[in-house]
Design a protein around this motif. Structure first.
Motif, PDB file in Angstrom:
ATOM      1  N   TYR A 211       0.842  -1.275   0.048  1.00  0.00           N
ATOM      2  CA  TYR A 211      -0.008   0.014   0.111  1.00  0.00           C
ATOM      3  C   TYR A 211       0.721   1.175  -0.154  1.00  0.00           C
ATOM      4  O   TYR A 211       0.666   2.224  -0.886  1.00  0.00           O
ATOM      5  CB  TYR A 211      -0.873   0.088   1.045  1.00  0.00           C
TER       6      TYR A 211
ATOM      7  N   ILE B 282       0.021   8.050   8.858  1.00  0.00           N
ATOM      8  CA  ILE B 282       0.756   6.831   9.793  1.00  0.00           C
ATOM      9  C   ILE B 282      -0.082   5.547   9.100  1.00  0.00           C
ATOM     10  O   ILE B 282      -1.346   5.463   9.193  1.00  0.00           O
ATOM     11  CB  ILE B 282       0.303   6.917  11.178  1.00  0.00           C
ATOM     12  N   GLN B 283       0.711   4.644   8.595  1.00  0.00           N
ATOM     13  CA  GLN B 283       0.289   3.522   7.718  1.00  0.00           C
ATOM     14  C   GLN B 283      -0.245   2.684   9.038  1.00  0.00           C
ATOM     15  O   GLN B 283       0.156   2.360  10.005  1.00  0.00           O
ATOM     16  CB  GLN B 283       1.171   2.691   6.938  1.00  0.00           C
ATOM     17  N   LEU B 284      -1.707   2.255   9.124  1.00  0.00           N
ATOM     18  CA  LEU B 284      -2.105   1.149   9.893  1.00  0.00           C
ATOM     19  C   LEU B 284      -2.410  -0.047   9.414  1.00  0.00           C
ATOM     20  O   LEU B 284      -2.520  -0.259   8.156  1.00  0.00           O
ATOM     21  CB  LEU B 284      -3.660   1.906  10.392  1.00  0.00           C
TER      22      LEU B 284
ATOM     23  N   ASP C 167      -5.175  11.640   6.136  1.00  0.00           N
ATOM     24  CA  ASP C 167      -6.034  10.489   6.312  1.00  0.00           C
ATOM     25  C   ASP C 167      -7.456  11.152   6.977  1.00  0.00           C
ATOM     26  O   ASP C 167      -8.361  10.471   7.059  1.00  0.00           O
ATOM     27  CB  ASP C 167      -5.723   9.419   7.148  1.00  0.00           C
TER      28      ASP C 167
ATOM     29  N   ARG D 235      -6.226 -11.351   2.190  1.00  0.00           N
ATOM     30  CA  ARG D 235      -5.552 -12.071   1.423  1.00  0.00           C
ATOM     31  C   ARG D 235      -5.479 -13.554   1.868  1.00  0.00           C
ATOM     32  O   ARG D 235      -5.318 -14.061   2.911  1.00  0.00           O
ATOM     33  CB  ARG D 235      -3.858 -11.882   1.755  1.00  0.00           C
TER      34      ARG D 235
ATOM     35  N   PRO E 174     -10.067  -6.736  -5.898  1.00  0.00           N
ATOM     36  CA  PRO E 174      -9.607  -5.277  -6.073  1.00  0.00           C
ATOM     37  C   PRO E 174     -10.215  -4.481  -7.223  1.00  0.00           C
ATOM     38  O   PRO E 174     -11.274  -5.202  -7.964  1.00  0.00           O
ATOM     39  CB  PRO E 174      -8.243  -5.629  -6.471  1.00  0.00           C
ATOM     40  N   ARG E 175      -9.933  -3.588  -7.561  1.00  0.00           N
ATOM     41  CA  ARG E 175      -9.978  -2.441  -8.770  1.00  0.00           C
ATOM     42  C   ARG E 175     -11.182  -1.578  -8.457  1.00  0.00           C
ATOM     43  O   ARG E 175     -11.835  -1.078  -9.390  1.00  0.00           O
ATOM     44  CB  ARG E 175     -10.150  -3.076 -10.017  1.00  0.00           C
TER      45      ARG E 175
ATOM     46  N   ARG F 144      -7.095   5.690  -2.746  1.00  0.00           N
ATOM     47  CA  ARG F 144      -5.590   6.351  -2.953  1.00  0.00           C
ATOM     48  C   ARG F 144      -5.762   7.778  -3.492  1.00  0.00           C
ATOM     49  O   ARG F 144      -5.231   8.776  -3.033  1.00  0.00           O
ATOM     50  CB  ARG F 144      -4.966   5.330  -3.720  1.00  0.00           C
TER      51      ARG F 144
HETATM   52  N1  GUE Z   1      -3.311   5.323   7.607  1.00  0.00           N
HETATM   53  C1  GUE Z   1      -3.970   4.311   6.770  1.00  0.00           C
HETATM   54  N2  GUE Z   1      -4.579   4.955   5.842  1.00  0.00           N
HETATM   55  C2  GUE Z   1      -5.232   4.054   4.967  1.00  0.00           C
HETATM   56  O1  GUE Z   1      -5.903   4.613   4.222  1.00  0.00           O
HETATM   57  C3  GUE Z   1      -5.100   2.727   5.123  1.00  0.00           C
HETATM   58  C4  GUE Z   1      -4.219   2.145   6.018  1.00  0.00           C
HETATM   59  N3  GUE Z   1      -3.744   3.100   7.049  1.00  0.00           N
HETATM   60  N4  GUE Z   1      -3.935   0.900   6.380  1.00  0.00           N
HETATM   61  C5  GUE Z   1      -4.438   0.040   5.236  1.00  0.00           C
HETATM   62  C6  GUE Z   1      -5.680   0.393   4.618  1.00  0.00           C
HETATM   63  C7  GUE Z   1      -5.976  -0.454   3.307  1.00  0.00           C
HETATM   64  N5  GUE Z   1      -5.927   0.491   2.551  1.00  0.00           N
HETATM   65  C8  GUE Z   1      -6.046   0.469   0.846  1.00  0.00           C
HETATM   66  C9  GUE Z   1      -5.848   1.295  -0.134  1.00  0.00           C
HETATM   67  C10 GUE Z   1      -5.582   0.947  -1.242  1.00  0.00           C
HETATM   68  C11 GUE Z   1      -5.811  -0.363  -1.742  1.00  0.00           C
HETATM   69  C12 GUE Z   1      -5.698  -0.456  -3.408  1.00  0.00           C
HETATM   70  O2  GUE Z   1      -5.618   0.320  -4.052  1.00  0.00           O
HETATM   71  N6  GUE Z   1      -5.818  -1.758  -3.448  1.00  0.00           N
HETATM   72  C13 GUE Z   1      -5.936  -2.185  -4.981  1.00  0.00           C
HETATM   73  C14 GUE Z   1      -5.087  -3.761  -5.114  1.00  0.00           C
HETATM   74  C15 GUE Z   1      -3.786  -3.508  -4.369  1.00  0.00           C
HETATM   75  C16 GUE Z   1      -3.326  -4.786  -4.245  1.00  0.00           C
HETATM   76  O3  GUE Z   1      -2.916  -5.838  -5.012  1.00  0.00           O
HETATM   77  O4  GUE Z   1      -2.887  -5.121  -2.863  1.00  0.00           O
HETATM   78  C17 GUE Z   1      -7.412  -2.534  -5.511  1.00  0.00           C
HETATM   79  O5  GUE Z   1      -8.167  -2.454  -4.833  1.00  0.00           O
HETATM   80  O6  GUE Z   1      -7.370  -2.785  -6.714  1.00  0.00           O
HETATM   81  C18 GUE Z   1      -6.146  -1.148  -0.838  1.00  0.00           C
HETATM   82  C19 GUE Z   1      -6.182  -0.815   0.299  1.00  0.00           C
HETATM   83  C20 GUE Z   1      -5.697   1.767   2.648  1.00  0.00           C
HETATM   84  N7  GUE Z   1      -5.510   1.860   4.138  1.00  0.00           N
END
Ligand code: GUE
Length: 294
Positions: free
Chosen positions: A49, A96-98, A120, A239, A269-270, A277
């Motif tokens: 991510y 801060i990535q969670l 965020d 996963r 996904p998608r 993001r």
């Molecule tokens: N402080 C913080 N802010 C967040 O926004 C945050 C976080 N922590 N921790 C984890 C979760 C999860 N999250 C995702 C963002 C984009 C996809 C994403 O773009 N996924 C792609 C697939 C990517 C892959 O292959 O893993 C899709 O859905 O097409 C997924 C999950 C944001 N998070």
């Protein structure tokens, strides 16, 4: 009948194209937006991510700064990193990535973020503004996933006003703030926020015009739970190990058969992931634009 796909990749691309122009205007006014990520430990999902967020920044012209701390970092180390990000001039926003590794108090860390740099929208001040701004008049960053869900529905002209929304999951980043957002004046949905102790979840979901599944239980939402024509957003992601290919695979909360009942369906996904993001980038650009107005 098969559902119209709520395509998060295409929609996020359109949003990013709009942001490119706004970043160029900021830069010509001497403001360089910079997003930092703070990652603690080496969880592979989190690494993916964070890498994605830096690629997104490069795409729209936002500078990006990556701070990675080892899994052995203490809470004092994390606090010091947050203090540094609050004071750095080149960091106009950060996340801060969670989740943080076990042993760290996430809420205590989120509270240390300078609210004006909170990309965020998860600082208590900004969550409080989400509650206070029932008509959306307070300009504060919105949590990225709820904002992405609403933006995706809007861009596909899915009606929201007066509709019954059932949100499955009450977590900090999705369910809880999404309920607040959908009930704001202007959006005016009727929201039911469900969770693991909800009695007759299937019955709740059957009444919904819009279903948002954000729990992380693979294929929890079944086709016979869905009112024909409803919009379904699949947010939770797990996963799983694919027995056939022997590789890791991503699975959403929504059973694939839902596609034959729903009117609109965001895949996973998608779907909502790329929108999340895009909303992060949008929060960074908006905050930088606000600094220019001062
Ligand atoms: N402080 C913080 N802010 C967040 O926004 C945050 C976080 N922590 N921790 C984890 C979760 C999860 N999250 C995702 C963002 C984009 C996809 C994403 O773009 N996924 C792609 C697939 C990517 C892959 O292959 O893993 C899709 O859905 O097409 C997924 C999950 C944001 N998070």
């Amino acid at each position: 009948m098969t559902a119209i796909t709520l395509d998060g990749v295409t929609t996020a691309s359109a949003i990013k194209a709009e942001l490119v122009d706004r970043v160029a205007i900021l830069r010509s006014n001497g403001v360089v937006p910079g997003l930092a990520t703070l990652l603690v430990g080496s969880d592979p999902g989190s690494q993916t991510y964070v890498a994605g967020k830096h690629r997104d920044c490069a795409e729209v012209g936002i500078e990006s700064i990556r701070i990675d701390l080892p899994g052995s970092a203490t809470s004092a180390d994390v606090r010091a990193a947050i203090k540094d990000l609050n004071s750095r001039r080149d960091v106009t926003g950060y996340i801060i990535q969670l989740p943080l590794p076990v042993g760290h108090n996430e809420n205590a860390m989120l509270e240390l973020i300078d609210p004006s740099k909170d990309a965020d929208g998860l600082h208590p001040t900004n969550l409080g503004r989400l509650v206070l701004g029932i008509e959306g008049e307070l300009r504060s960053p919105l949590p990225c996933t709820p904002a992405g869900i609403v933006e995706l529905l809007r861009r596909y002209d899915v009606p929201i006003v007066g509709q019954r929304v059932v949100v499955v999951g009450r977590g900090l980043t999705v369910g809880r703030p999404l309920g607040l957002l959908f009930t704001r004046k202007g959006l005016d949905a009727t929201v039911t926020l469900t969770h693991s102790r909800t009695v007759d979840l299937a019955g709740e979901v059957r009444r919904a015009d819009i279903v948002v599944a954000a729990v992380g239980v693979p294929h929890l939402i079944q086709a016979d739970w869905i009112k024909p024509g409803a919009a379904v957003l699949d947010v939770g992601i797990t996963r799983v190990h694919d027995e056939v290919t022997g590789k890791g695979r991503l699975t959403g909360d929504v059973h694939p058969d839902v596609a034959s009942v729903a009117g609109h369906l965001s895949p996973n996904p998608r779907g909502v992931g790329p929108m999340t993001r895009a909303m992060l980038l949008s929060n960074v650009v908006k905050a930088a634009e606000q600094s220019l107005r001062l």
